[in-house]
Scaffold this active site. Structure first.
Site, PDB file in Angstrom:
ATOM      1  CG  ASP A   1      -1.900   1.061   1.306  1.00 41.42           C
ATOM      2  OD1 ASP A   1      -3.082   0.799   1.021  1.00 41.42           O
ATOM      3  OD2 ASP A   1      -1.521   2.209   1.630  1.00 41.42           O
TER       4      ASP A   1
ATOM      5  CG  ASN B   1      -4.326  11.683  -4.666  1.00 43.21           C
ATOM      6  OD1 ASN B   1      -3.828  11.680  -5.785  1.00 43.21           O
ATOM      7  ND2 ASN B   1      -5.067  10.696  -4.206  1.00 43.21           N
TER       8      ASN B   1
ATOM      9  CG  HIS C   1      -7.230  12.510  -8.269  1.00 46.13           C
ATOM     10  ND1 HIS C   1      -7.525  11.561  -9.213  1.00 46.13           N
ATOM     11  CD2 HIS C   1      -7.712  12.033  -7.086  1.00 46.13           C
ATOM     12  CE1 HIS C   1      -8.165  10.560  -8.633  1.00 46.13           C
ATOM     13  NE2 HIS C   1      -8.294  10.823  -7.342  1.00 46.13           N
TER      14      HIS C   1
ATOM     15  CD  GLU D   1      -4.157   3.787  -0.904  1.00 48.58           C
ATOM     16  OE1 GLU D   1      -5.185   3.428  -1.494  1.00 48.58           O
ATOM     17  OE2 GLU D   1      -4.132   4.062   0.297  1.00 48.58           O
TER      18      GLU D   1
ATOM     19  CG  ASP E   1      -4.990   9.016 -11.616  1.00 53.39           C
ATOM     20  OD1 ASP E   1      -5.274   8.598 -10.477  1.00 53.39           O
ATOM     21  OD2 ASP E   1      -5.831   9.453 -12.416  1.00 53.39           O
TER      22      ASP E   1
HETATM   23  N1  LIG Z   1      -5.004   9.743  -7.619  1.00 51.69           N
HETATM   24  C1  LIG Z   1      -5.750   8.728  -7.183  1.00 51.69           C
HETATM   25  N2  LIG Z   1      -6.005   8.633  -5.869  1.00 51.69           N
HETATM   26  C2  LIG Z   1      -6.726   7.589  -5.427  1.00 51.69           C
HETATM   27  C3  LIG Z   1      -7.217   6.608  -6.298  1.00 51.69           C
HETATM   28  N3  LIG Z   1      -7.882   5.696  -5.556  1.00 51.69           N
HETATM   29  C4  LIG Z   1      -7.820   6.087  -4.272  1.00 51.69           C
HETATM   30  N4  LIG Z   1      -7.108   7.241  -4.174  1.00 51.69           N
HETATM   31  C5  LIG Z   1      -6.795   8.026  -2.985  1.00 51.69           C
HETATM   32  O1  LIG Z   1      -5.924   7.300  -2.156  1.00 51.69           O
HETATM   33  C6  LIG Z   1      -5.972   7.903  -0.858  1.00 51.69           C
HETATM   34  C7  LIG Z   1      -5.805   6.826   0.184  1.00 51.69           C
HETATM   35  O2  LIG Z   1      -5.622   7.469   1.399  1.00 51.69           O
HETATM   36  P1  LIG Z   1      -5.652   6.747   2.789  1.00 51.69           P
HETATM   37  O3  LIG Z   1      -6.446   5.463   2.695  1.00 51.69           O
HETATM   38  O4  LIG Z   1      -6.131   7.753   3.794  1.00 51.69           O
HETATM   39  O5  LIG Z   1      -4.229   6.322   3.090  1.00 51.69           O
HETATM   40  P2  LIG Z   1      -2.819   7.020   2.888  1.00 51.69           P
HETATM   41  O6  LIG Z   1      -2.910   8.494   2.787  1.00 51.69           O
HETATM   42  O7  LIG Z   1      -2.134   6.333   1.755  1.00 51.69           O
HETATM   43  O8  LIG Z   1      -2.098   6.705   4.251  1.00 51.69           O
HETATM   44  P3  LIG Z   1      -1.471   5.355   4.743  1.00 51.69           P
HETATM   45  O9  LIG Z   1      -2.050   4.233   3.924  1.00 51.69           O
HETATM   46  O10 LIG Z   1      -1.843   5.256   6.164  1.00 51.69           O
HETATM   47  O11 LIG Z   1       0.008   5.476   4.550  1.00 51.69           O
HETATM   48  C8  LIG Z   1      -7.302   8.646  -0.788  1.00 51.69           C
HETATM   49  O12 LIG Z   1      -7.032  10.032  -0.731  1.00 51.69           O
HETATM   50  C9  LIG Z   1      -7.979   8.312  -2.099  1.00 51.69           C
HETATM   51  O13 LIG Z   1      -8.714   9.402  -2.611  1.00 51.69           O
HETATM   52  C10 LIG Z   1      -6.946   6.738  -7.688  1.00 51.69           C
HETATM   53  O14 LIG Z   1      -7.332   5.934  -8.531  1.00 51.69           O
HETATM   54  N5  LIG Z   1      -6.204   7.802  -8.068  1.00 51.69           N
END
Ligand SMILES: Nc1nc2c(ncn2[C@@H]2O[C@H](COP(=O)(O)OP(=O)(O)OP(=O)(O)O)[C@@H](O)[C@H]2O)c(=O)[nH]1
Length: 343
Positions: free
Chosen positions: A211, A219, A224, A254, A228
Site C-alpha cells: 500500500d 494527491n 490527483h 493505492e 494516478d
Molecule cells: N489519484 C488517485 N487517488 C486515489 C485513487 N484511488 C484512491 N485514491 C486516494 O488514495 C488515498 C488513500 O488514502 P488513505 O487510505 O487515507 O491512506 P494514505 O494516505 O495512503 O495513508 P497510509 O495508507 O496510512 O500510509 C485517498 O485520498 C484516495 O482518494 C486513484 O485511482 N487515483
C-alpha cells in the site's frame, strides 16, 4: 438463470425457440434467439407474460420489440450466461448452415438430372416436356431460396463471431483495472480461488500486499493526476517483478497484491523488498513545477498460505503484516507466519 438441464430438454427448447423465431418479423440472430430460448424454457414468467401480450397486440415481434425484451429481461445476465447463449446459438446456426449447404448441393444435382432428362423427353412427348419445364422452374426457385438462406446464415455466423469477440473483451474488461492494465480485485479474487483450489497449492504459495504510503498527501500536494501517475508507476514495478511467475493486481485505490505460487516465504520476502526498493527509486515529473518528485514509498506485508485455510484468512494475515509495516513507520516489509498471527 439455470443451465443445468438435460441435453434433450435443451434441444427441445432450441427446437421450440427456432419455431417461434421463424414466425416473427425479427431476423434470426443471437438476440432474438436468446429471447425465444428463454421464452421456451418457461423460466422467466415476466418475459413470457410480456411476449404473450405483445403477440396478442402486434401478432408478430419485430426487431425493436425483440431488442427491448432482450435488454429488459436478458441483457442483465452475467458474461458467462451470455457466452452460454451465444455458444448454443452458434451450434444451432452451424448445424442449419451445414444442412442447408448439403440440401443446396442435392438440389443442384437434382436440377442437373432434370436438365438431362428434359432434353431426352422433349423429343418424345410435348406434355411431359411441359411438366418437366414446370419442375425445372420450381427447382430453380428452390435453389434461389437456398442461396438466400445460405447468405443469411453466413451473416448470422459473422454476427455471432463479432458477438463472441465482444464477450471475450467484456470478460477481460471485467477483470482488469483501467488505470494500470493490471488485474483488478475481482480478477485477483478469482485467480486466488483458482490457485488455492488446485492440488498443488501448499505452504509454498505466498501473498504480498503493498500500500503506497501517505497517498492522500501525495494527491493533496501534487494533485490527483499526479497521484494516478504514481499508481501507474507502482503498477509497472509490480508487473515487471511478476513476470510470468506471479499474479499481480491492483486490489484497491493505492493497494496492490501479488500472488506467488511455488515460492518460499524467504523468496517472497526478497520480492517484496525488491518492490519496496524500486518504489523508493520512483521519480516522476510534476508537470506544474517541472520538478522531479521522488519521495514515494510503499509498505508491504508478506505471508505464506497454510493448507486448508480460507482465502479470507490468507488475505487477512497478509493485511495484518502490511499494517504492522505501516505502524512501524512505513516504507518496510513485514512477514507474518501462521504462528505469529495466532500469537
Ligand atoms: N489519484 C488517485 N487517488 C486515489 C485513487 N484511488 C484512491 N485514491 C486516494 O488514495 C488515498 C488513500 O488514502 P488513505 O487510505 O487515507 O491512506 P494514505 O494516505 O495512503 O495513508 P497510509 O495508507 O496510512 O500510509 C485517498 O485520498 C484516495 O482518494 C486513484 O485511482 N487515483
Amino acid at each position: 438463470m439455470q443451465y443445468e438441464i438435460s441435453k434433450e430438454k435443451s434441444a427441445e427448447f432450441l427446437r421450440q425457440a427456432i419455431q417461434h423465431m421463424s414466425m416473427q418479423d425479427a431476423a434470426f440472430h443471437p438476440v432474438s434467439y436468446a429471447v425465444w430460448y428463454e421464452y421456451s424454457s418457461g423460466e422467466h414468467a415476466h418475459l413470457i407474460d410480456e411476449v404473450n401480450s405483445l403477440i396478442e397486440k402486434e401478432k408478430k415481434l419485430n426487431e425493436k420489440s425483440t431488442a427491448q425484451l432482450f435488454n429488459k429481461h436478458i441483457a442483465s445476465l452475467d458474461a458467462d450466461s451470455a457466452q452460454n447463449i451465444v455458444d448454443r446459438f452458434t451450434h444451432v446456426v452451424s448445424d442449419i448452415n451445414a444442412s442447408t449447404i448439403k440440401a443446396g448441393q442435392e438440389t443442384t444435382q437434382f436440377r442437373k438430372t432434370l436438365d438431362a432428362w428434359s432434353g431426352e423427353l422433349q423429343q418424345l412427348d410435348g406434355k411431359v416436356a411441359s411438366h418437366m419445364g414446370q419442375l425445372l422452374s420450381e427447382t430453380a426457385n428452390i435453389q434461389q431460396s437456398m442461396h438466400t438462406l445460405q447468405h443469411q446464415l453466413q451473416s448470422s455466423l459473422q454476427e455471432i463471431t463479432d458477438l463472441k469477440n465482444e464477450i471475450v473483451k467484456a470478460k477481460q474488461e471485467a477483470i482488469s483495472d483501467g488505470l494500470t492494465g493490471l488485474m483488478n480485485r475481482r480478477g485477483f479474487d478469482l485467480a486466488l480461488h483458482h490457485s488455492l483450489e488446485s492440488v498443488s497449492a501448499n505452504a509454498d504459495t505466498c501473498l504480498i500486499i503493498g500500500d503506497i504510503d501517505f497517498f492522500k498527501r501525495v494527491n493533496d500536494t501534487y494533485g490527483h493526476l499526479f497521484g494516478d501517475k504514481v499508481i501507474q508507476a507502482v503498477a509497472r514495478i509490480m508487473k515487471a517483478v511478476s513476470g510470468d511467475l506471479y499474479t499481480a493486481a491492483r486490489y484497491g485505490g493505492e493497494e496492490f497484491v501479488l500472488l506467488l505460487p511455488h515460492t518460499t516465504l524467504e523468496t517472497a520476502r526478497e520480492v517484496a523488498e525488491s518492490i519496496r526498493q524500486h518504489v523508493a527509486n520512483i521519480s516522476i515529473k510534476n508537470n506544474v513545477t517541472s520538478k522531479l518528485i521522488s519521495n514515494i514509498t510503499i509498505s508491504l506485508g508478506v505471508t505464506a498460505y497454510q493448507p486448508g485455510e480460507s482465502t479470507d484468512s490468507f488475505l487477512n494475515r497478509a493485511d495484518q503484516a502490511l499494517y504492522t509495516s505501516k505502524a512501524k513507520g512505513r516504507n518496510q516489509v513485514t512477514i507474518i507466519t501462521e504462528e505469529l498471527a495466532a500469537a
